[in-house]
Design a protein around this motif. Structure first.
Motif, PDB file in Angstrom:
ATOM      1  N   UNK A 166      33.201  36.225  43.404  1.00 43.76           N
ATOM      2  CA  UNK A 166      34.452  35.528  43.137  1.00 43.76           C
ATOM      3  C   UNK A 166      34.334  34.530  42.000  1.00 43.76           C
ATOM      4  N   UNK A 167      33.295  33.714  42.035  1.00 47.26           N
ATOM      5  CA  UNK A 167      33.152  32.679  41.007  1.00 47.26           C
ATOM      6  C   UNK A 167      32.953  33.289  39.622  1.00 47.26           C
ATOM      7  N   UNK A 168      32.032  34.262  39.469  1.00 41.28           N
ATOM      8  CA  UNK A 168      31.911  34.878  38.134  1.00 41.28           C
ATOM      9  C   UNK A 168      33.208  35.523  37.661  1.00 41.28           C
ATOM     10  N   UNK A 169      33.911  36.198  38.570  1.00 45.18           N
ATOM     11  CA  UNK A 169      35.172  36.841  38.173  1.00 45.18           C
ATOM     12  C   UNK A 169      36.171  35.781  37.729  1.00 45.18           C
ATOM     13  N   UNK A 170      36.209  34.684  38.472  1.00 42.94           N
ATOM     14  CA  UNK A 170      37.123  33.590  38.133  1.00 42.94           C
ATOM     15  C   UNK A 170      36.789  33.030  36.751  1.00 42.94           C
ATOM     16  N   UNK A 171      35.490  32.923  36.472  1.00 46.47           N
ATOM     17  CA  UNK A 171      35.055  32.334  35.201  1.00 46.47           C
ATOM     18  C   UNK A 171      35.311  33.271  34.028  1.00 46.47           C
ATOM     19  N   UNK A 172      35.055  34.570  34.246  1.00 50.00           N
ATOM     20  CA  UNK A 172      35.055  35.474  33.101  1.00 50.00           C
ATOM     21  C   UNK A 172      36.285  36.362  33.007  1.00 50.00           C
ATOM     22  N   UNK A 173      36.929  36.626  34.128  1.00 52.83           N
ATOM     23  CA  UNK A 173      37.999  37.614  34.077  1.00 52.83           C
ATOM     24  C   UNK A 173      38.988  37.354  35.194  1.00 52.83           C
ATOM     25  N   UNK A 174      39.718  36.249  35.070  1.00 53.71           N
ATOM     26  CA  UNK A 174      40.557  35.832  36.198  1.00 53.71           C
ATOM     27  C   UNK A 174      41.939  36.479  36.146  1.00 53.71           C
ATOM     28  N   UNK A 175      41.994  37.721  35.685  1.00 52.91           N
ATOM     29  CA  UNK A 175      43.285  38.410  35.622  1.00 52.91           C
ATOM     30  C   UNK A 175      43.652  39.053  36.946  1.00 52.91           C
ATOM     31  N   UNK A 176      44.678  39.887  36.865  1.00 52.38           N
ATOM     32  CA  UNK A 176      45.184  40.542  38.067  1.00 52.38           C
ATOM     33  C   UNK A 176      44.139  41.490  38.643  1.00 52.38           C
ATOM     34  N   UNK A 177      43.415  42.178  37.743  1.00 54.44           N
ATOM     35  CA  UNK A 177      42.412  43.131  38.196  1.00 54.44           C
ATOM     36  C   UNK A 177      41.303  42.414  38.962  1.00 54.44           C
ATOM     37  N   UNK A 178      40.829  41.307  38.387  1.00 56.04           N
ATOM     38  CA  UNK A 178      39.777  40.542  39.041  1.00 56.04           C
ATOM     39  C   UNK A 178      40.221  40.057  40.401  1.00 56.04           C
ATOM     40  N   UNK A 179      41.438  39.569  40.456  1.00 56.35           N
ATOM     41  CA  UNK A 179      41.995  39.063  41.709  1.00 56.35           C
ATOM     42  C   UNK A 179      42.037  40.181  42.753  1.00 56.35           C
ATOM     43  N   UNK A 180      42.528  41.356  42.323  1.00 52.67           N
ATOM     44  CA  UNK A 180      42.591  42.493  43.241  1.00 52.67           C
ATOM     45  C   UNK A 180      41.197  42.884  43.715  1.00 52.67           C
ATOM     46  N   UNK A 181      40.238  42.845  42.784  1.00 51.97           N
ATOM     47  CA  UNK A 181      38.867  43.218  43.124  1.00 51.97           C
ATOM     48  C   UNK A 181      38.348  42.344  44.260  1.00 51.97           C
ATOM     49  N   UNK A 182      38.550  41.049  44.127  1.00 51.45           N
ATOM     50  CA  UNK A 182      38.044  40.116  45.144  1.00 51.45           C
ATOM     51  C   UNK A 182      38.806  40.300  46.456  1.00 51.45           C
ATOM     52  N   UNK A 183      40.117  40.445  46.338  1.00 50.34           N
ATOM     53  CA  UNK A 183      40.933  40.574  47.544  1.00 50.34           C
ATOM     54  C   UNK A 183      40.557  41.827  48.339  1.00 50.34           C
ATOM     55  N   UNK A 184      40.423  42.960  47.636  1.00 49.43           N
ATOM     56  CA  UNK A 184      40.052  44.180  48.345  1.00 49.43           C
ATOM     57  C   UNK A 184      38.615  44.067  48.844  1.00 49.43           C
ATOM     58  N   UNK A 185      37.779  43.331  48.115  1.00 48.02           N
ATOM     59  CA  UNK A 185      36.407  43.104  48.565  1.00 48.02           C
ATOM     60  C   UNK A 185      36.396  42.394  49.906  1.00 48.02           C
ATOM     61  N   UNK A 186      37.263  41.406  50.039  1.00 47.68           N
ATOM     62  CA  UNK A 186      37.349  40.673  51.299  1.00 47.68           C
ATOM     63  C   UNK A 186      37.809  41.608  52.413  1.00 47.68           C
ATOM     64  N   UNK A 187      38.859  42.380  52.122  1.00 45.37           N
ATOM     65  CA  UNK A 187      39.358  43.333  53.116  1.00 45.37           C
ATOM     66  C   UNK A 187      38.275  44.305  53.548  1.00 45.37           C
ATOM     67  N   UNK A 188      37.563  44.822  52.550  1.00 51.42           N
ATOM     68  CA  UNK A 188      36.517  45.807  52.818  1.00 51.42           C
ATOM     69  C   UNK A 188      35.401  45.188  53.665  1.00 51.42           C
ATOM     70  N   UNK A 189      35.018  43.960  53.326  1.00 55.88           N
ATOM     71  CA  UNK A 189      33.972  43.272  54.090  1.00 55.88           C
ATOM     72  C   UNK A 189      34.372  43.155  55.564  1.00 55.88           C
ATOM     73  N   UNK A 190      35.584  42.672  55.787  1.00 58.91           N
ATOM     74  CA  UNK A 190      36.014  42.457  57.169  1.00 58.91           C
ATOM     75  C   UNK A 190      36.148  43.781  57.917  1.00 58.91           C
ATOM     76  N   UNK A 191      36.662  44.812  57.220  1.00 57.87           N
ATOM     77  CA  UNK A 191      36.819  46.117  57.868  1.00 57.87           C
ATOM     78  C   UNK A 191      35.453  46.680  58.252  1.00 57.87           C
ATOM     79  N   UNK A 192      34.494  46.580  57.342  1.00 57.11           N
ATOM     80  CA  UNK A 192      33.165  47.128  57.611  1.00 57.11           C
ATOM     81  C   UNK A 192      32.472  46.337  58.717  1.00 57.11           C
ATOM     82  N   UNK A 193      32.675  45.031  58.740  1.00 61.48           N
ATOM     83  CA  UNK A 193      32.108  44.214  59.813  1.00 61.48           C
ATOM     84  C   UNK A 193      32.691  44.655  61.157  1.00 61.48           C
ATOM     85  N   UNK A 194      33.988  44.896  61.183  1.00 55.76           N
ATOM     86  CA  UNK A 194      34.624  45.383  62.419  1.00 55.76           C
ATOM     87  C   UNK A 194      33.996  46.683  62.884  1.00 55.76           C
ATOM     88  N   UNK A 195      33.886  47.623  61.920  1.00 54.28           N
ATOM     89  CA  UNK A 195      33.317  48.934  62.262  1.00 54.28           C
ATOM     90  C   UNK A 195      31.903  48.776  62.800  1.00 54.28           C
TER      91      UNK A 195
END
Lengths: 255, 419, 237
Positions: free
Chosen positions: A107-136
């Motif tokens: 998140x921090x590197x993305x925020x520093x270097x590429x804080x656009x919509x794509x970066x934001x989506x990347x982090x957001x889906x990363x969070x979703x994916x983390x939680x989903x995989x933890x559930x599984x």
């Protein structure tokens, strides 16, 4: 209840694996942003890391954490507190620690270097994916008493979602290539959290290509607000459903 | 975009002045307006003799169809409005040395039978149509069988949403030595339409949001177009059945859609595409049946496919281009490739340069396996960026089997070409 | 106080508890004994609600324990193996439990924490502790809220003789406080002086249940250890 999570979280964030994971993500992200000539290429490489590493680490770490905490969980269950609460607290702490690792490491590197919509989506889906995989992972771990078996199942799940599933999709698309499959493929992505994350980011990164022949449909769907609700909703389902099943099974089982 | 930035008044006054000097000397000026003796434009045109100028003052004029067939200049002062009331072709002209400038055309009639236009020019020589604003026309400017037509600095704005209900913005048929310069065209079927037009130039135009093509080009040889901006048109730009066309310094951007292209090239030969900028198009250049083209020093950035080169193309030269951020660099539908790629910069290239000659030491194959798969079965686009796909691509790179082996850049550049 | 009514539990093919009925009262120190796999731990886990019986029920003062989780606030439990999160500190564990138990309502008994000197290592993380020290923590947790019922699973197994002795003193004290204490142990001599009642399990069946006097009468042995050995011998034949 959140107090319990707090204590467990205090323990997990000192865990070497979590620290190493955070360090790895941070190092790779910074390297990519500094070495690649443009940030979109770095994001692309980060996506590949995200689709492989996040599910793998989230699942394996959660499973091992569950088995290692087994005796502690037993001790907690001797206290006047319900089973579902204990498991939920464990889940919450594991999830939060993994998400924190992601936010710091990527998140921090993305925020520093590429804080656009794509970066934001990347982090957001990363969070979703983390939680989903933890559930599984929790579901798989609760279901199998044996640690080796649990880790085996989780590895298989990862392999399936990361690779095999897409292979099956491709096979289906070629087998039934005479039929209109556009809508069907939309349904297929819903059955794999990794695909769901991938498609969400792809829609930000490869808009031009997606506007092509079949792409227009995807773009119309995923790009619209219903599509965003659909993606978000399905991802939420991937988080909540395995967690619910894990808690239900944990409530019934003999410890 | 460039022309949008200037204020109209500045531009118009300057050009009107120069026009006045260009007109044949000794001509009279007939003033038309509410406060003048001559109240109607029709009357003004009638009284004018070759070489005269009819100067129309600001105001609203509803005079049906005006016909000009002598060498006069019809000039609007303070942008008088000519209203076609949705039923008339507003100006029809033919002859030589005719100028129409400085008007605002509203609501010219639509007719699928007659190709009604705001300004129609038939069988003429040396015509200048400049500095007009044309709103809600069927065809805006329609020129046929004319030599030396100049269409400059017009703003053309259509409101139609479907291809059937509108004609083209600037339509040329069977002309030569035409100059289409500095116009802004939007909301028509094709922004600029060329058919059987030769020895002509299209420069500094901005064509956007047209329903079909920003520029539609057929059977038109020896033409030159440069510094135009084609943005967000239904299907981009089509250049077909022509030879010896120079395309330089144009920008093709945001042309998105199932069959949208930066440029669609069909049966083009001996032409040159140089120093253009292709950004965020579904397909940058789609090429079929084309040969002996030189595509060089172009920038392809963030396109779905930078190049789609069909197997029907041969002897084309792709060199010194920069490919960055495209989903697919090159796609093709066959395994034979009779075109040459050299000295391009590919951001996906992963080779090295040990001898420091700024060229990569191992060749680059710009067609990925996945590009071939998608070409064969477009639904597979859903698997884009999947790990499976990365593995397949890597495997194919190691042992090529279905990608065309001779589609290769032997000398890929390590750093982007300077353009 | 605790009423176990025809409890039946099977794990796949093995029967862990076979129609077990028993009743435990205040002031008793009950020794649960039996060979490995006899069902001792299963019985304890049933009482703690960790294992759900297939049939039968357990009543705590007439109320089925499965009806709610709060009954466990009256129980202190010391597990056979205590493992704690690696990076949690000793002090944090006690603090966490106080939070979970809502300790403002009950009296906190920190005697064992002091006798074991755990307060002086409250900043150490669990990972750095030896197995014995972890057992001390487990024991201290069991007694922390001075519960009415103490369930100790092999309490002296990992403890050094001194710590073991201290624990026994503590158990004795609580016995005098009229508490119910359930102990499983296979180190028979440890329990000599404390035990008032014996429950002997084998392959899920109760082979003997009664007070020490009874046991002595049946086996004709004065010493607990010998009496048990006698019992095992008798059942073996």
């Amino acid at each position: 209840m959140f107090k319990l999570s707090k204590y467990i979280l205090y323990d997990i964030i000192r865990n070497k694996v979590i620290l190493a994971y955070t360090g790895f993500l941070l190092l790779v992200s910074l390297l990519l942003f500094n070495l690649e000539e443009n940030s979109s290429k770095a994001i692309l490489s980060l996506l590949n890391i995200q689709l492989i590493t996040i599910p793998l680490i989230s699942m394996i770490f959660s499973t091992i954490h569950y088995y290692n905490s087994y005796e502690f969980i037993e001790m907690l269950l001797a206290q006047p507190i319900s089973r579902t609460k204990v498991l939920f607290c464990e889940y919450l702490s594991t999830g939060i620690s993994l998400v924190l690792a992601l936010l710091i490491g990527m998140g921090i590197p993305v925020l520093l270097y590429s804080s656009g919509e794509t970066g934001f989506t990347l982090i957001l889906t990363g969070i979703g994916l983390t939680l989903a995989c933890t559930s599984l992972a929790y579901w798989a771990a609760v279901k199998s008493r044996d640690k080796a078996r649990g880790i085996g199942i989780v590895l298989l799940l990862w392999f399936y979602f990361a690779l095999i599933y897409d292979g099956i999709v491709m096979m289906l698309l070629f087998t039934f290539s005479d039929y209109p499959l556009e809508k069907f493929t939309l349904v297929l992505t819903a059955f794999n959290p990794i695909d769901l994350a991938r498609v969400s980011i792809m829609l930000k990164m490869d808009v031009s290509a997606l506007m092509g022949y079949t792409g227009a449909l995807y773009k119309d769907f995923f790009g619209s607000s219903t599509g965003i609700f659909f993606t978000g909703g399905i991802m939420l389902l991937w988080i909540l459903l395995p967690l619910y099943l894990a808690m239900r099974s944990f409530g019934k089982k003999d410890l | 975009m460039r022309t949008l930035n200037r204020t109209q008044i500045q531009r118009f006054s300057g050009i009107i002045l120069s026009l006045l000097f260009l007109m044949p000397l000794g001509g009279r000026t007939i003033y038309v307006g509410e406060t003048q003796v001559v109240k109607s434009i029709k009357a003004g045109i009638q009284t004018a003799k070759p070489g005269d100028t009819v100067l129309v003052e600001g105001g609203l004029y509803k005079e049906g169809n005006l016909i000009i067939n002598k060498s006069i200049a019809l000039i609007g002062k303070n942008q008088p409005v000519l209203d076609g009331e949705n039923q008339y072709e507003i100006i029809t002209l033919s002859g030589k040395n005719i100028c129409v400038s400085g008007f605002k055309f509203l609501n010219s009639g639509a007719s699928a039978m007659n190709d009604f236009a705001s300004i129609k020019c038939i069988d003429a020589t040396s015509v200048l149509v400049s500095d007009n604003i044309i709103v809600n026309a069927y065809f805006a400017i329609h020129i046929s069988n004319t030599i030396d037509a100049q269409v400059k600095n017009n703003i053309i704005e259509g409101h139609s949403k479907s291809e059937q209900n509108t004609g083209n913005g600037i339509h040329l048929w069977k002309c030569n030595h035409a100059m289409i310069v500095g116009n802004q065209i939007s909301g028509h079927r094709d922004g600029i339409y060329f058919e059987f037009v030769t020895e002509s130039q299209i420069q500094n135009n901005y064509s956007t949001k047209n329903i079909r093509y920003g520029l539609h080009f057929m059977f038109s040889h020896n033409d030159f177009y440069s510094h135009n901006d084609f943005k967000n048109n239904g299907a981009g730009v089509a250049v077909m059945y022509s030879h010896n066309v120079q395309m330089e310094n144009n920008t093709f951007e945001d042309n998105w859609g199932a069959s949208a292209y930066g440029i669609l090239l069909k049966d083009i030969s001996d032409s040159k595409i140089q120093a253009n900028y292709f950004i965020r198009n579904t397909v940058g250049i789609h090429m079929e049946g084309s040969s002996r083209m030189v595509v060089e020093k172009n920038k392809f950035q963030d396109n779905g496919w930078a190049l789609k080169v069909q197997a029907s193309c041969n002897d084309n030269q792709f060199q010194f281009n920069n490919f960055t951020g495209n989903t697919f660099d090159v796609a093709t539908n066959g395994t034979m490739m009779l075109n040459t790629f050299t000295s391009n910069y590919w951001d996906k290239y992963e080779g090295y340069d040990l001898n420091k000659d700024s060229y990569g030491d191992i060749p680059y194959h710009p067609v990925s396996m996945y590009a071939m798969i998608v070409e064969e079965n477009p639904v597979c686009l859903i698997l884009l960026r999947s790990i499976l796909i990365s593995i397949l691509d890597k495997a194919e790179k190691a042992i090529p089997s279905i990608t065309p082996e001779n589609l290769v850049d032997e000398k890929p550049k390590m750093i982007p070409n300077r353009i | 106080m605790i009423e176990v009514q025809s409890l039946h539990k099977r794990f796949k093919k093995t029967i862990a508890l076979n129609e077990i009925s028993a009743s435990f009262q205040k002031g008793q120190v009950v020794s649960l004994i039996g060979p490995n796999g006899s069902g001792k731990t299963t019985l304890i886990k049933c009482i703690l609600g960790m294992v759900k019986p297939d049939e039968g029920q357990i009543l705590l003062e007439g109320k089925n324990i499965l009806s709610d989780d709060q009954y466990r606030s009256r129980i202190g439990y010391m597990p056979q193996i205590g493992r704690y999160p690696d990076h949690m500190k000793v002090g944090q564990i006690f603090k966490l439990l106080k939070n979970l138990r809502n300790h403002t309502k009950s009296v906190v008994d920190e005697e064992l924490i002091q006798t074991y000197g755990l307060d002086s290592i409250s900043d150490k993380s669990m990972r750095t502790l030896s197995g014995g020290t972890r057992q001390k923590v487990s024991a201290a947790i069991a007694f922390l809220f001075s519960p009415e019922i103490l369930i100790l699973d092999e309490p002296t197994a990992g403890l050094d003789p001194l710590a073991s002795e201290l624990l026994k003193e503590k158990i004795q004290k609580e016995k005098n406080n009229d508490k119910l204490i359930l102990i499983t142990s296979h180190i028979l001599s440890d329990l000599d002086d404390l035990t008032t009642h014996v429950l002997y399990l084998q392959e899920g069946n109760i082979e003997f249940s009664g007070d020490m006097g009874n046991l002595r009468k049946i086996t004709g042995e004065q010493k607990f250890e010998k009496a048990i050995a006698e019992l095992m011998k008798a059942k073996g034949n």
